[in-house]
Design an enzyme around this catalytic site. Structure first.
Site, PDB file in Angstrom:
ATOM      1  N   PHE A 124      48.601  50.767  30.060  1.00  0.00           N
ATOM      2  CA  PHE A 124      47.823  49.527  30.155  1.00  0.00           C
ATOM      3  C   PHE A 124      47.986  48.970  31.551  1.00  0.00           C
ATOM      4  O   PHE A 124      48.950  49.281  32.249  1.00  0.00           O
ATOM      5  CB  PHE A 124      48.334  48.516  29.116  1.00  0.00           C
ATOM      6  CG  PHE A 124      47.282  48.095  28.122  1.00  0.00           C
ATOM      7  CD1 PHE A 124      46.945  48.928  27.072  1.00  0.00           C
ATOM      8  CD2 PHE A 124      46.642  46.870  28.231  1.00  0.00           C
ATOM      9  CE1 PHE A 124      45.979  48.553  26.147  1.00  0.00           C
ATOM     10  CE2 PHE A 124      45.679  46.482  27.322  1.00  0.00           C
ATOM     11  CZ  PHE A 124      45.345  47.321  26.271  1.00  0.00           C
ATOM     12  N   GLN A 245      42.332  33.947  32.412  1.00  0.00           N
ATOM     13  CA  GLN A 245      42.076  35.347  32.699  1.00  0.00           C
ATOM     14  C   GLN A 245      40.658  35.760  32.306  1.00  0.00           C
ATOM     15  O   GLN A 245      40.230  35.513  31.179  1.00  0.00           O
ATOM     16  CB  GLN A 245      43.068  36.193  31.903  1.00  0.00           C
ATOM     17  CG  GLN A 245      42.921  37.677  32.127  1.00  0.00           C
ATOM     18  CD  GLN A 245      44.133  38.406  31.575  1.00  0.00           C
ATOM     19  OE1 GLN A 245      44.230  38.634  30.378  1.00  0.00           O
ATOM     20  NE2 GLN A 245      45.071  38.737  32.433  1.00  0.00           N
ATOM     21  N   HIS A 247      38.612  38.934  31.457  1.00  0.00           N
ATOM     22  CA  HIS A 247      38.846  40.337  31.109  1.00  0.00           C
ATOM     23  C   HIS A 247      37.761  41.145  31.801  1.00  0.00           C
ATOM     24  O   HIS A 247      36.585  40.797  31.731  1.00  0.00           O
ATOM     25  CB  HIS A 247      38.782  40.542  29.594  1.00  0.00           C
ATOM     26  CG  HIS A 247      39.351  41.861  29.176  1.00  0.00           C
ATOM     27  ND1 HIS A 247      38.748  43.054  29.491  1.00  0.00           N
ATOM     28  CD2 HIS A 247      40.484  42.164  28.498  1.00  0.00           C
ATOM     29  CE1 HIS A 247      39.491  44.051  29.004  1.00  0.00           C
ATOM     30  NE2 HIS A 247      40.551  43.535  28.400  1.00  0.00           N
ATOM     31  N   LEU A 257      34.571  42.012  23.532  1.00  0.00           N
ATOM     32  CA  LEU A 257      35.573  42.718  24.320  1.00  0.00           C
ATOM     33  C   LEU A 257      35.564  44.232  24.134  1.00  0.00           C
ATOM     34  O   LEU A 257      35.474  44.731  23.023  1.00  0.00           O
ATOM     35  CB  LEU A 257      36.968  42.196  23.934  1.00  0.00           C
ATOM     36  CG  LEU A 257      38.099  42.847  24.729  1.00  0.00           C
ATOM     37  CD1 LEU A 257      38.154  42.272  26.119  1.00  0.00           C
ATOM     38  CD2 LEU A 257      39.423  42.682  24.030  1.00  0.00           C
ATOM     39  N   GLU A 260      41.127  47.113  27.246  1.00  0.00           N
ATOM     40  CA  GLU A 260      41.669  47.825  28.400  1.00  0.00           C
ATOM     41  C   GLU A 260      42.228  49.177  27.969  1.00  0.00           C
ATOM     42  O   GLU A 260      42.391  50.095  28.775  1.00  0.00           O
ATOM     43  CB  GLU A 260      42.793  46.953  28.972  1.00  0.00           C
ATOM     44  CG  GLU A 260      43.319  47.355  30.301  1.00  0.00           C
ATOM     45  CD  GLU A 260      44.216  46.236  30.837  1.00  0.00           C
ATOM     46  OE1 GLU A 260      43.706  45.139  31.094  1.00  0.00           O
ATOM     47  OE2 GLU A 260      45.423  46.474  30.968  1.00  0.00           O
ATOM     48  N   ARG A 291      44.367  42.602  35.429  1.00  0.00           N
ATOM     49  CA  ARG A 291      43.003  42.171  35.112  1.00  0.00           C
ATOM     50  C   ARG A 291      42.355  41.294  36.170  1.00  0.00           C
ATOM     51  O   ARG A 291      41.163  41.416  36.427  1.00  0.00           O
ATOM     52  CB  ARG A 291      43.034  41.423  33.795  1.00  0.00           C
ATOM     53  CG  ARG A 291      43.355  42.358  32.689  1.00  0.00           C
ATOM     54  CD  ARG A 291      43.502  41.658  31.385  1.00  0.00           C
ATOM     55  NE  ARG A 291      43.801  42.674  30.391  1.00  0.00           N
ATOM     56  CZ  ARG A 291      44.062  42.423  29.125  1.00  0.00           C
ATOM     57  NH1 ARG A 291      44.075  41.183  28.695  1.00  0.00           N
ATOM     58  NH2 ARG A 291      44.315  43.400  28.295  1.00  0.00           N
ATOM     59  N   HIS A 357      38.738  35.279  28.825  1.00  0.00           N
ATOM     60  CA  HIS A 357      39.464  35.995  27.774  1.00  0.00           C
ATOM     61  C   HIS A 357      40.731  35.292  27.318  1.00  0.00           C
ATOM     62  O   HIS A 357      41.033  35.243  26.132  1.00  0.00           O
ATOM     63  CB  HIS A 357      39.816  37.377  28.338  1.00  0.00           C
ATOM     64  CG  HIS A 357      40.517  38.285  27.380  1.00  0.00           C
ATOM     65  ND1 HIS A 357      39.957  38.630  26.171  1.00  0.00           N
ATOM     66  CD2 HIS A 357      41.707  38.928  27.447  1.00  0.00           C
ATOM     67  CE1 HIS A 357      40.789  39.453  25.532  1.00  0.00           C
ATOM     68  NE2 HIS A 357      41.858  39.637  26.280  1.00  0.00           N
ATOM     69  N   ARG A 401      48.256  37.160  33.041  1.00  0.00           N
ATOM     70  CA  ARG A 401      48.967  37.863  31.973  1.00  0.00           C
ATOM     71  C   ARG A 401      48.696  39.359  32.048  1.00  0.00           C
ATOM     72  O   ARG A 401      47.563  39.778  32.259  1.00  0.00           O
ATOM     73  CB  ARG A 401      48.499  37.361  30.608  1.00  0.00           C
ATOM     74  CG  ARG A 401      49.005  38.192  29.457  1.00  0.00           C
ATOM     75  CD  ARG A 401      48.495  37.694  28.125  1.00  0.00           C
ATOM     76  NE  ARG A 401      47.087  37.941  27.924  1.00  0.00           N
ATOM     77  CZ  ARG A 401      46.591  38.907  27.139  1.00  0.00           C
ATOM     78  NH1 ARG A 401      47.401  39.715  26.482  1.00  0.00           N
ATOM     79  NH2 ARG A 401      45.291  39.051  26.991  1.00  0.00           N
TER      80      ARG A 401
END
Ligand SMILES: Cc1cc2nc3c(=O)[nH]c(=O)nc-3n(C[C@H](O)[C@H](O)[C@H](O)COP(=O)(O)OP(=O)(O)OC[C@H]3O[C@@H](n4cnc5c(N)ncnc54)[C@H](O)[C@@H]3O)c2cc1C
Length: 591
Positions: A124, A245, A247, A257, A260, A291, A357, A401
């Site tokens: 990730f 954030q 995304h 969404l 990721e 991100r 996001h 994050r």
């Protein structure tokens, strides 16, 4: 019909938890198992909370795929946060992660498995081995439905532990006494339209994120920031609200969404020339850079005329993974792509754009989940109030994050808050403290004003105006001019929120009433966000300011605190000292 203030029905509990997402239910489980009486309130059936939509995974340095350890995880999280995360909280979370995940496994959570029976882990964004040397597989996954598996597991455990659920109840306001202690909440039972006073020795806010204050969002419609509104109205600060954030991969046009995890499994982003442009921006981590970084790179490609189709998006290619991998590891993604983008990713790439996001900021807490406030420059834990999950700023995510660190945050700090309540309140046999009538009146007057108004603005119009203003003024790239205009736009909408009117005054399941109440929370979140952002004169993590493109550690290595009254700002230092290990000093953030 207006509620009568001094004859409201009352219920008493040891603890009221507002929110039945991963954080609320991990906490309530700890409490119910210890024998406390716990009420968990939720606007929707617990397993419909937004946690159910989490796809990619939950991070923990189990080292099932290759060598890993919690200290590397800690480094990645500090760096991911652009050094704004508190290092004591980050150490706590990364150390606890393997235990917290194994605990879920033992609760029966159906993780994907490796051939040797261990939990499957995928790569990730921003997760690396050996302090940034190479990507590491740290995200523990249940296909692309990790949050679904987690939430159902926690719900079943709570049912077994006899947690009391109040389904389709909306908490309205925190109730405080003159000393400032929190003694419970007022709450609306949607089915009947009745308002109750729920008395509690401890109140836990676990109301999730507020991504719905933007027009394009990956968030559930219920994510309207109610806990933040409640805290702000009660006089508590909201921390670091400038950091949101985007995304990188929301389906273009729909916002839904695409995890990721797709890039974790090997998916790549391409511009209109078919170029894998992330190789240019982040030579080491490429498509798996954090991100904020990937979102800005995509925005740059689009701005410089290399967007696909009508020029407004880039594409995510995964056909090279093969039909079998896609069907096994990413079944829901295929379904989403077919339904929302009209493409089958086994054959064609998915059109994607950065979409709002996750909120990094929130209600400030310590590592036990206790809400901390400031008075005269001194921070102090508030008696009777905890905040956990996305509505809290603990602060492990700082300015950005890392993917899969949120599900981890829920279970680590949900459990930690539960334990703290159990351990520090053994005197729970004591009676509930009396709630001043004035605290109840404040809440009921607010609802009654809304209820009895006979003309004014439509909820939908004011809500839309907030969402459009946020979308326009507070995007992936920001300028001071735009942000200041955003502050004005949002402040000018605040009086309109005060004049919202709805025609249907019926009591039973009246969604018009609920939506109107949600907008009173959204405006607080929008005010906090624009004001905090317009005053941070640097670029850090998700806050990218064209006028101040560099990070400024001399002046801005500090947390923002926003207070609703007068939209006042204060600042407090970042906790740079971890619990036991050496601090990670700030350095340039390259990937
Ligand atoms: C599409 C999507 C995918 C994601 N994927 C991942 C991932 O793979 N890994 C990861 O780590 N993170 C992921 N995230 C982020 C993560 O899922 C969330 O941050 C997290 O689930 C939030 O959990 P929570 O318990 O704080 O709140 P939520 O799960 O949002 O629950 C909030 C609860 O509060 C209740 N509530 C709210 N207001 C009130 C009120 N006024 N009265 C009563 N109840 C109220 C709601 O009914 C709900 O029960 C994803 C997020 C999204 C949107």
């Amino acid at each position: 019909m207006a509620a009568v203030k001094d004859s409201l029905p009352r219920r008493q509990f040891d603890v009221v938890v507002v929110g039945a997402g991963g954080a609320g239910m991990r906490c309530s489980l700890q409490l119910a198992q210890a024998g406390l009486s716990v009420a968990v309130l939720s606007k929707v059936f617990p397993t419909r909370s937004h946690t159910v939509a989490a796809q990619g995974g939950v991070s923990a340095s189990l080292g099932n795929m290759s060598e890993d350890n919690w200290y590397w995880h800690m480094y990645d999280t500090v760096k991911g946060s652009d050094w704004l995360g508190d290092q004591d909280a980050i150490e706590f979370m990364c150390r606890e992660a393997p235990n917290a995940v194994y605990e879920l496994e033992h609760f029966g959570m159906p993780f994907d498995r490796n051939p040797d029976g261990t939990i499957y882990q995928r790569p990730f964004g921003g997760h690396t081995a050996n302090f940034g040397e190479k990507p590491v597989q740290r995200a523990c996954a249940a296909a692309d439905r990790t949050g679904h598996a987690m939430l159902h597991t926690l719900y079943q455990r709570n049912v077994a532990a006899r947690t009391q659920f109040f389904v389709e109840w909306m908490a309205l306001d925190l109730l405080r006494n003159d000393a400032g202690d929190v003694l419970g909440v007022t709450a609306l039972e949607m089915e009947t339209g009745e308002i109750y006073v729920l008395e509690a020795k401890q109140t836990v806010l676990a109301t999730g994120g507020a991504g719905r204050i933007w027009a394009a969002s990956t968030n559930a419609f219920i994510n309207t920031g109610d806990g933040l509104g409640m805290a702000a109205r009660a006089g508590f600060p909201l921390q670091d609200m400038e950091f949101w954030q985007f995304h990188p991969t929301g389906v273009a046009g729909a916002g839904v969404l695409i995890t990721e995890g797709v890039r974790g499994e090997g998916g790549i982003l391409l511009n209109k020339d078919g170029e894998r442009f992330m190789e240019r921006y982040a030579p080491t981590l490429k498509d798996l850079a954090p991100r904020d970084f990937v979102s800005r790179s995509m925005d740059q490609e689009i701005k410089e005329g290399r967007g696909c189709g009508d020029g407004s998006y880039v594409v995510l290619k995964l056909d090279h993974l093969g039909a079998e991998t896609i069907q096994k590891r990413l079944p829901s993604i295929r379904e989403i792509a077919i339904k929302f983008a009209n493409v089958d990713p086994i054959k064609d790439p998915i059109p994607v754009v950065p979409t709002i996001h996750y909120q990094m900021g929130g209600i400030p807490t310590n590592i036990y989940g206790q809400v901390v406030s400031v008075a005269n420059g001194h921070t102090k834990a508030v008696n009777g109030l905890y905040a956990i999950g996305e509505c809290a700023a603990t602060s492990v995510h700082g300015a950005n994050r890392l993917g899969t660190n949120s599900l981890l945050d829920l279970i680590v700090f949900g459990r930690s808050a539960g334990n703290h309540i159990v351990q520090t309140h053994p005197e729970r046999q004591h009676a509930h403290e009396p709630i001043p009538q004035s605290a109840i009146d404040f809440s009921i007057d607010r609802v009654n004003r809304l209820e009895t108004r006979t003309s004014g603005e439509k909820t939908q119009d004011v809500g839309n105006a907030i969402r459009v203003a946020m979308q326009h003024h507070c995007g992936v790239f920001r300028t001071l001019d735009l942000l200041n205009k955003g502050v004005d736009a949002i402040e000018s909408l605040a009086p309109q929120v005060e004049s919202i009117y709805f025609k249907d005054k019926s009591k039973v399941f009246n969604t018009a009433r609920i939506e109107a109440l949600e907008v009173t929370n959204m405006i607080e979140v929008a005010r906090a966000t624009t004001k905090s952002a317009a005053n941070r004169l640097e670029s850090r993590g998700a806050h990218a300011l064209d006028d101040h493109p560099d990070r400024d550690d001399v002046n801005w290595l500090r947390h923002t605190l926003w207070f609703s009254e007068g939209s006042r700002l204060e600042y407090k230092p970042v906790q740079m000292t971890p619990l036991t290990v050496d601090s990670f000093p700030p350095k340039a953030r390259t990937f």
